[in-house]
Design a protein around this motif. Sequence first.
Motif, PDB file in Angstrom:
ATOM      1  N   ARG A  16       2.374  13.490  25.910  1.00  7.50           N
ATOM      2  CA  ARG A  16       2.946  13.809  24.599  1.00  7.50           C
ATOM      3  C   ARG A  16       3.621  15.180  24.606  1.00  7.50           C
ATOM      4  NH1 ARG A  16       1.063  10.869  20.072  1.00  7.50           N
ATOM      5  NH2 ARG A  16      -0.421   9.206  20.579  1.00  7.50           N
TER       6      ARG A  16
ATOM      7  N   SER B 132       2.094   4.865  24.241  1.00  7.98           N
ATOM      8  CA  SER B 132       1.970   4.902  22.778  1.00  7.98           C
ATOM      9  C   SER B 132       1.740   3.513  22.201  1.00  7.98           C
ATOM     10  CB  SER B 132       3.234   5.511  22.156  1.00  7.98           C
ATOM     11  OG  SER B 132       4.359   4.674  22.367  1.00  7.98           O
TER      12      SER B 132
ATOM     13  N   MET C 145       4.550  12.012  10.737  1.00  7.29           N
ATOM     14  CA  MET C 145       4.178  12.662  11.995  1.00  7.29           C
ATOM     15  C   MET C 145       2.926  13.507  11.789  1.00  7.29           C
ATOM     16  SD  MET C 145       7.675  13.780  13.927  1.00  7.29           S
ATOM     17  CE  MET C 145       8.004  15.135  12.820  1.00  7.29           C
ATOM     18  N   LYS C 146       2.081  13.534  12.814  1.00  9.15           N
ATOM     19  CA  LYS C 146       0.830  14.287  12.743  1.00  9.15           C
ATOM     20  C   LYS C 146       0.751  15.225  13.948  1.00  9.15           C
ATOM     21  CE  LYS C 146      -1.611  10.620  10.279  1.00  9.15           C
ATOM     22  NZ  LYS C 146      -2.823   9.768  10.237  1.00  9.15           N
TER      23      LYS C 146
ATOM     24  N   PRO D 164       9.456  11.203  17.491  1.00  2.36           N
ATOM     25  CA  PRO D 164       8.340  10.926  16.572  1.00  2.36           C
ATOM     26  C   PRO D 164       7.117  10.339  17.249  1.00  2.36           C
ATOM     27  CG  PRO D 164      10.430  10.219  15.608  1.00  2.36           C
ATOM     28  CD  PRO D 164      10.720  10.586  17.041  1.00  2.36           C
ATOM     29  N   ILE D 165       7.312   9.649  18.381  1.00  3.09           N
ATOM     30  CA  ILE D 165       6.178   9.035  19.084  1.00  3.09           C
ATOM     31  C   ILE D 165       5.171  10.085  19.529  1.00  3.09           C
ATOM     32  CG2 ILE D 165       5.550   7.849  21.234  1.00  3.09           C
ATOM     33  CD1 ILE D 165       8.042   6.179  20.966  1.00  3.09           C
TER      34      ILE D 165
ATOM     35  N   TYR E 278      -1.786  15.195  16.985  1.00  2.00           N
ATOM     36  CA  TYR E 278      -1.744  14.229  18.078  1.00  2.00           C
ATOM     37  C   TYR E 278      -1.015  14.769  19.309  1.00  2.00           C
ATOM     38  CZ  TYR E 278      -3.733  10.346  15.465  1.00  2.00           C
ATOM     39  OH  TYR E 278      -4.594   9.529  14.773  1.00  2.00           O
TER      40      TYR E 278
ATOM     41  N   ALA F 167       2.659  10.775  16.781  1.00  2.00           N
ATOM     42  CA  ALA F 167       2.143   9.642  16.016  1.00  2.00           C
ATOM     43  C   ALA F 167       0.982   8.976  16.744  1.00  2.00           C
ATOM     44  CB  ALA F 167       3.259   8.620  15.786  1.00  2.00           C
TER      45      ALA F 167
END
Length: 393
Positions: free
Chosen positions: A12, A322, A1-2, A381-382, A5, A385
């Motif tokens: 998001r 996504s 995970m970042k 998590p999306i 983003y 990401a």
Amino acid sequence: MKPEYLFKAGWRVFFLAAGVWAVISVAIWTVWLTGLAQGDNITGVAPQLWHAHEMIFGYAAATLGGFFLTAVPNWTGAKAAPERFVMLVAGLWLAGRLAVCLAGMLPAAVVAAVDLAFLPVLAAKVLTQLMARPKAQNMMFLLLITMTWIGNLLVHLEWMGLADTEWQGLRGGLLAICAMIAVLGGRITPAFTRNAMLRAGIDETRMPVSHRWLDLPGSVLPVLLALAVLVGAPDALSGTLAVLAGLFAAARLTGWRALALPGEPIVWALHLGYGLLALGLAVWGLALLGLGSELGALHILGIGAIGGMTLAVMSRASLGHSGRALIAPLPVAIAYGLIPVAVALRWAGSAFPASFYLPGMIGAGLVWCLAFALYLGALGPIFFAPRPDGGAA
């Protein structure tokens, strides 16, 4: 995970925030119902009022932020909001939640100013994007956002001791969001169903059917209903409008082929949410006319229509934007099915208060929390990401 983003697109951060707040706020309310949390208020606001306010102007408002910041650029071709703006409005939404939670420690005027800041800033951005390709059917959403904000204002006016408009604002805000669902759901439910049926190779003669003589009143009546409640119209008028709105919503739904794709939860969840909108409007209208529990009906709208439709739209948009296939993961499909269970439990708690009040309410809260925990577990998590295909966020 970042984490970097998270603010690259409105869907998001706001769809994540909506899911997290759906769990946290209802968990707090449910704990209070069990008696484990003592006191007659939560953070300075009566528990039932705090719960109602945060479901409407906390959870639902977050879903509006994610939806409009994502959909409007697609409608108009306007440039999407930059990261710094997404961070700003997300910060305003979060500040509103903190202010309301600290209402017992802050001046009421400060709580109001902070909590009321989010929607006007969001609406201003939506306006600039809509002006790239102005259309009346899209500009009307500014009216609905404004009506939602007015509902919140009416709540805060009473909290400041300036008016007796708290419940008027809560009901008006709830119904303004239901009006958005009536309008938007009336567009996307048959459209997305048609797209899915075409992908499945179903003959075009069996596609969803819409009729203008149903669509126009089906969209206008919920808006008029929300306006009537916000201005304090008599219950007889509001109740009649609500029953009519519910009947037209149900009539629209009959032509949309709800049963055409039983194996695609991401499609039938939209029909389920719209069906609960129709049911909730009709039942609430009857309650105002003296038949049935008003609180039970309001929760069909709040849990079923708003909760169900926003869960369906958030999950679909998160997958689509996504770059993932429009197939609901199993936990999300289960979450769709849990929403009507929560509706039934909460309605039973109001319909049979002598024997089922607390079990129904606590059960509904637990089922709601489970549904959104499943949503967060599957799709969380999306939000952090990059797209698998390397496309824009």
